[in-house]
Design a protein around this motif. Sequence first.
Motif, short mmCIF file in Angstrom:
data_model
loop_
_atom_site.label_atom_id
_atom_site.label_comp_id
_atom_site.label_asym_id
_atom_site.label_seq_id
_atom_site.Cartn_x
_atom_site.Cartn_y
_atom_site.Cartn_z
N PHE A 9 0.83 -1.21 0.00
CA PHE A 9 0.00 0.00 0.00
C PHE A 9 0.87 1.26 0.00
O PHE A 9 0.59 2.22 -0.73
CB PHE A 9 -0.93 0.00 1.22
N GLY A 10 1.93 1.27 0.80
CA GLY A 10 2.82 2.43 0.85
C GLY A 10 3.53 2.67 -0.47
O GLY A 10 3.67 3.81 -0.93
N ALA A 11 3.97 1.58 -1.11
CA ALA A 11 4.62 1.70 -2.41
C ALA A 11 3.64 2.22 -3.46
O ALA A 11 3.99 3.08 -4.29
CB ALA A 11 5.20 0.36 -2.83
N LEU A 12 2.42 1.71 -3.42
CA LEU A 12 1.40 2.15 -4.37
C LEU A 12 1.06 3.62 -4.15
O LEU A 12 0.94 4.39 -5.10
CB LEU A 12 0.15 1.29 -4.21
N LEU A 13 0.95 4.02 -2.90
CA LEU A 13 0.66 5.42 -2.57
C LEU A 13 1.77 6.34 -3.05
O LEU A 13 1.52 7.41 -3.62
CB LEU A 13 0.45 5.56 -1.06
N GLY A 14 3.02 5.92 -2.86
CA GLY A 14 4.15 6.71 -3.33
C GLY A 14 4.18 6.84 -4.84
O GLY A 14 4.45 7.91 -5.39
N ALA A 15 3.90 5.74 -5.54
CA ALA A 15 3.89 5.76 -7.00
C ALA A 15 2.78 6.68 -7.52
O ALA A 15 2.98 7.43 -8.48
CB ALA A 15 3.71 4.35 -7.54
#
Length: 57
Positions: A9-15
């Motif tokens: 989720f954090g990686a997706l949010l950053g992307a």
Amino acid sequence: MGGGRGSVFGALLGAIAISILKNGMNMMGWRILTQMMVIGFILIVILAADVAKKEAK
């Protein structure tokens, strides 16, 4: 040096955040080099804040 901790989720949010920033700068007519410098600066600031937060613990 250790590995980081994160989530999908954090990686997706950053992307998504980077994509929104790049799209907005592109719509404003900013050159690619300027966009790359701004994104790089933002990433450095976020990394520095994360390191400072971890050192405070």
